[in-house]
Design a protein around this motif. Structure first.
Motif, PDB file in Angstrom:
ATOM      1  N   ASP A 103     -99.099 113.953   0.152  1.00  0.00           N
ATOM      2  CA  ASP A 103    -100.277 114.550  -0.467  1.00  0.00           C
ATOM      3  C   ASP A 103    -101.454 113.573  -0.458  1.00  0.00           C
ATOM      4  OD1 ASP A 103     -98.848 116.855  -0.964  1.00  0.00           O
ATOM      5  OD2 ASP A 103     -98.439 116.371  -3.066  1.00  0.00           O
ATOM      6  N   GLU A 104    -101.169 112.313  -0.769  1.00  0.00           N
ATOM      7  CA  GLU A 104    -102.232 111.307  -0.792  1.00  0.00           C
ATOM      8  C   GLU A 104    -102.736 111.007   0.614  1.00  0.00           C
ATOM      9  OE1 GLU A 104    -100.301 108.250  -3.019  1.00  0.00           O
ATOM     10  OE2 GLU A 104    -100.878 109.111  -4.954  1.00  0.00           O
TER      11      GLU A 104
ATOM     12  N   GLU B 290    -102.838 113.223   3.034  1.00  0.00           N
ATOM     13  CA  GLU B 290    -103.691 114.368   3.372  1.00  0.00           C
ATOM     14  C   GLU B 290    -105.080 114.214   2.766  1.00  0.00           C
ATOM     15  OE1 GLU B 290    -103.753 119.255   3.023  1.00  0.00           O
ATOM     16  OE2 GLU B 290    -102.274 118.095   1.895  1.00  0.00           O
ATOM     17  N   GLU B 291    -105.122 113.792   1.522  1.00  0.00           N
ATOM     18  CA  GLU B 291    -106.418 113.627   0.851  1.00  0.00           C
ATOM     19  C   GLU B 291    -107.239 112.507   1.483  1.00  0.00           C
ATOM     20  OE1 GLU B 291    -108.200 112.625  -3.616  1.00  0.00           O
ATOM     21  OE2 GLU B 291    -106.074 113.083  -3.343  1.00  0.00           O
TER      22      GLU B 291
ATOM     23  N   GLN C 203    -108.756 113.132   5.560  1.00  0.00           N
ATOM     24  CA  GLN C 203    -109.488 114.335   5.945  1.00  0.00           C
ATOM     25  C   GLN C 203    -110.484 114.078   7.078  1.00  0.00           C
ATOM     26  OE1 GLN C 203    -109.230 117.623   5.023  1.00  0.00           O
ATOM     27  NE2 GLN C 203    -107.326 116.941   4.065  1.00  0.00           N
TER      28      GLN C 203
END
Length: 325
Positions: free
Chosen positions: A84-85, A87-88, A91
């Motif tokens: 998740d981190e 992906e953030e 970007q």
């Protein structure tokens, strides 16, 4: 020619580690941060990728079980948060991101069976483990490609125990004996069960005696090697590997002694000392060779690791320039 990392970094701050990696390297990677504890090490994170297998942490180490334990749940939770981190943080990233995991032979040499010795001792169990790992890695690449479509994803299999597996030097669970050496055709076949589901995977091994012919026949597209583990007899294999059109990553920075930073000039000297005697076309070397630390930098301080990465990035350009003179 480019520079990249080789897995682990110091500390427990994944957002900070990702800012460093993605902000510095065009060929980036999802770092391991083993300082976070159980489930954050190479084997623990890899167990989080397994599909259809239960795992638990016992006093002796990770073990396959009928149902996953709390520690396996922690490993899975850490990996989910890391993704998740990533992906953030990525970007705006359009380069290549490497996802790392223990390879099937190292994993089989580390995990124990539910009622006995290591998975390595059981032909059927190690095939089941390899198939589970292959499916988990393939799913991970698809998932991250969907999350970050502008980036390219590749997989690095860490196989520090592969030479020991092939030479019969892996201890039994009791430690009083050694497990039987695995025949090379079997070793190649099992490794191929994982690489066959991946596109252009890399294999990293920081131990001496890696059989590059076996690795190449297993479907591996690139290898990452510790230059301090290479001997004269290995150079013919290295030369043939490059001439066959495969990628080679040289671990030019020793990592066993924390915070011993090498200058860019010293990194270049070590690269030239290995590459020039091969007598290969400089253009071929620049195209197919990259550089990195020999292994991860988890035991280093954050400041020293960042400084070493800066020197590695400088050294990649300088080494390419020197080779073409």
């Amino acid at each position: 020619m480019y520079a990249t990392g080789n897995g682990s970094l110091p500390g427990s701050d994944m957002p900070g580690a990702l800012r460093h990696v993605l902000g510095s390297f065009e060929h980036a990677w999802l770092p391991e941060l083993p300082a976070r504890g159980i489930g954050a090490d190479m084997v623990g994170r890899t167990t989080a990728l397994l599909v259809g297998l239960g795992v638990d942490l016992q006093p002796q180490g990770w073990r396959l079980t009928d149902a996953s334990g709390v520690d396996h749940g922690r490993a899975r939770g850490l990996l989910r948060r890391d993704l998740d981190e990533l992906e953030e943080a990525a970007q705006a990233f359009s380069g290549t991101i490497t996802l790392t995991a223990a390879g099937p032979w190292t994993l089989a040499a580390c995990l124990e069976r539910p009622r006995g010795d290591k998975v390595l001792a059981d032909h059927g169990a190690r095939r089941e483990l390899a198939d589970s790992l292959a499916l988990g890695l393939a799913d991970l690449v698809v998932e991250m490609g969907r999350r970050l479509p502008a980036a390219a994803f590749t997989v690095q299999l860490d196989e520090p125990l592969l030479p020991a597996v092939l030479s019969g030097r892996v201890p039994t669970a009791s430690g009083f004996s050694r497990l039987r050496a695995v025949d090379r055709p079997l070793a190649s076949e099992l490794l191929g069960r994982v690489t066959g589901r991946l596109e252009s995977p890399t294999l990293h091994c920081c131990a001496p005696g890696l059989d590059l012919d076996l690795v190449g026949r297993s479907g591996v597209a690139g290898v990452a090697l510790d230059v301090d583990q290479l001997r004269g007899a290995d150079l013919d294999q290295v030369s043939a590997w490059i001439e066959d059109g495969r990628q080679l990553r040289l671990g030019l920075v020793p990592t066993a002694r924390p915070d011993e930073v090498l200058s860019a000039d010293r990194v270049v000297e070590r690269g030239l000392a290995l590459l020039r005697p091969l007598g290969l076309d400089p253009a071929l070397l620049v195209e197919q060779v990259s550089i990195s630390p020999a292994c991860g930098l988890a035991g280093w301080s954050t400041a020293a690791a960042a400084r070493q990465d800066e020197y590695l990035l400088q050294a990649a350009d300088l080494l390419a320039e020197q080779l073409q003179r």
